[in-house]
Design a protein around this motif. Sequence first.
Motif, mmCIF file in Angstrom:
data_model
loop_
_atom_site.group_PDB
_atom_site.id
_atom_site.type_symbol
_atom_site.label_atom_id
_atom_site.label_comp_id
_atom_site.label_asym_id
_atom_site.label_seq_id
_atom_site.Cartn_x
_atom_site.Cartn_y
_atom_site.Cartn_z
ATOM 1 N N MET A 186 4.394 5.981 11.503
ATOM 2 C CA MET A 186 4.934 6.977 10.573
ATOM 3 C C MET A 186 4.282 8.324 10.862
ATOM 4 O O MET A 186 3.066 8.474 10.700
ATOM 5 C CB MET A 186 4.678 6.547 9.132
ATOM 6 N N ASN A 187 5.080 9.267 11.307
ATOM 7 C CA ASN A 187 4.603 10.612 11.618
ATOM 8 C C ASN A 187 5.220 11.632 10.667
ATOM 9 O O ASN A 187 6.203 11.345 9.994
ATOM 10 C CB ASN A 187 4.947 10.975 13.061
ATOM 11 N N SER A 188 4.632 12.813 10.633
ATOM 12 C CA SER A 188 5.143 13.900 9.786
ATOM 13 C C SER A 188 5.384 13.415 8.362
ATOM 14 O O SER A 188 6.446 13.666 7.777
ATOM 15 C CB SER A 188 6.437 14.458 10.381
ATOM 16 N N LEU A 189 4.411 12.732 7.815
ATOM 17 C CA LEU A 189 4.565 12.139 6.495
ATOM 18 C C LEU A 189 4.717 13.210 5.419
ATOM 19 O O LEU A 189 4.125 14.299 5.508
ATOM 20 C CB LEU A 189 3.380 11.241 6.185
ATOM 21 N N LYS A 190 5.510 12.870 4.414
ATOM 22 C CA LYS A 190 5.791 13.764 3.299
ATOM 23 C C LYS A 190 5.348 13.094 2.001
ATOM 24 O O LYS A 190 5.292 11.859 1.923
ATOM 25 C CB LYS A 190 7.287 14.051 3.226
ATOM 26 N N PRO A 191 5.072 13.881 0.961
ATOM 27 C CA PRO A 191 4.694 13.268 -0.326
ATOM 28 C C PRO A 191 5.731 12.273 -0.829
ATOM 29 O O PRO A 191 5.365 11.275 -1.461
ATOM 30 C CB PRO A 191 4.570 14.486 -1.253
ATOM 31 N N GLU A 192 6.990 12.492 -0.536
ATOM 32 C CA GLU A 192 8.031 11.568 -0.988
ATOM 33 C C GLU A 192 8.027 10.239 -0.225
ATOM 34 O O GLU A 192 8.788 9.333 -0.578
ATOM 35 C CB GLU A 192 9.423 12.217 -0.899
ATOM 36 N N ASP A 193 7.205 10.133 0.797
ATOM 37 C CA ASP A 193 7.039 8.848 1.491
ATOM 38 C C ASP A 193 6.054 7.937 0.764
ATOM 39 O O ASP A 193 5.881 6.778 1.152
ATOM 40 C CB ASP A 193 6.545 9.071 2.926
ATOM 41 N N THR A 194 5.409 8.451 -0.257
ATOM 42 C CA THR A 194 4.452 7.656 -1.020
ATOM 43 C C THR A 194 5.133 6.457 -1.667
ATOM 44 O O THR A 194 6.126 6.608 -2.384
ATOM 45 C CB THR A 194 3.784 8.519 -2.109
ATOM 46 N N ALA A 195 4.607 5.269 -1.383
ATOM 47 C CA ALA A 195 5.214 4.029 -1.893
ATOM 48 C C ALA A 195 4.388 2.840 -1.424
ATOM 49 O O ALA A 195 3.475 2.987 -0.606
ATOM 50 C CB ALA A 195 6.644 3.876 -1.382
ATOM 51 N N ILE A 196 4.731 1.682 -1.946
ATOM 52 C CA ILE A 196 4.216 0.429 -1.399
ATOM 53 C C ILE A 196 5.198 -0.018 -0.323
ATOM 54 O O ILE A 196 6.390 -0.167 -0.591
ATOM 55 C CB ILE A 196 4.071 -0.646 -2.480
ATOM 56 N N TYR A 197 4.676 -0.232 0.879
ATOM 57 C CA TYR A 197 5.506 -0.619 2.017
ATOM 58 C C TYR A 197 5.348 -2.124 2.257
ATOM 59 O O TYR A 197 4.230 -2.627 2.370
ATOM 60 C CB TYR A 197 5.094 0.155 3.266
ATOM 61 N N SER A 198 6.480 -2.802 2.387
ATOM 62 C CA SER A 198 6.475 -4.253 2.592
ATOM 63 C C SER A 198 7.326 -4.605 3.802
ATOM 64 O O SER A 198 8.387 -4.019 4.014
ATOM 65 C CB SER A 198 7.043 -4.976 1.368
ATOM 66 N N CYS A 199 6.847 -5.553 4.576
ATOM 67 C CA CYS A 199 7.659 -6.048 5.684
ATOM 68 C C CYS A 199 8.372 -7.329 5.247
ATOM 69 O O CYS A 199 7.930 -8.016 4.315
ATOM 70 C CB CYS A 199 6.826 -6.286 6.929
ATOM 71 N N ALA A 200 9.453 -7.614 5.924
ATOM 72 C CA ALA A 200 10.279 -8.760 5.575
ATOM 73 C C ALA A 200 10.813 -9.410 6.840
ATOM 74 O O ALA A 200 11.008 -8.732 7.861
ATOM 75 C CB ALA A 200 11.431 -8.324 4.677
ATOM 76 N N LEU A 201 11.047 -10.703 6.760
ATOM 77 C CA LEU A 201 11.524 -11.468 7.914
ATOM 78 C C LEU A 201 12.820 -12.176 7.566
ATOM 79 O O LEU A 201 12.947 -12.796 6.502
ATOM 80 C CB LEU A 201 10.452 -12.462 8.348
#
Length: 132
Positions: free
Chosen positions: A88-103
């Motif tokens: 994740m590059n050029s991150l913005k405040p709106e990218d703030t979140a809990i990130y989860s991966c899924a299969l």
Amino acid sequence: QVQLTESGGGLVQAGGSLRLTCAASGEVFSTYSMGWFRQAPGKEREFVAAMSGSGKQLYYADSVKGRFTLSRVTVSRENAENTVFLQMNSLKPEDTAIYSCALDLFSNLRSDYGQPSAYDYWGQGTQVTVSS
């Protein structure tokens, strides 16, 4: 049984970068599709990116296209491990979140790959906070 474990989250200033890792272990094979979703406080879970088992199908949400890159590494052996990275590059405040991966147990992405219901297993999530 499949286990998904995310790591790499943290606090970063706007414009900075983070790399998230999702390690899939257990009865995992390299052909499974995987995706990333995120959920901000008070909002629904949102699709971020997804990749088919072969890597030939790769999709991003419009909000992250050009800034995030999804890649994967597969170790081919018995009880193969499958690791997915989200740069994740050029991150913005709106990218703030809990990130989860899924299969997803299918090798090709389903038509509803952008929906959480298309996936069979989930990790516990990792917090990403982008300060302004």
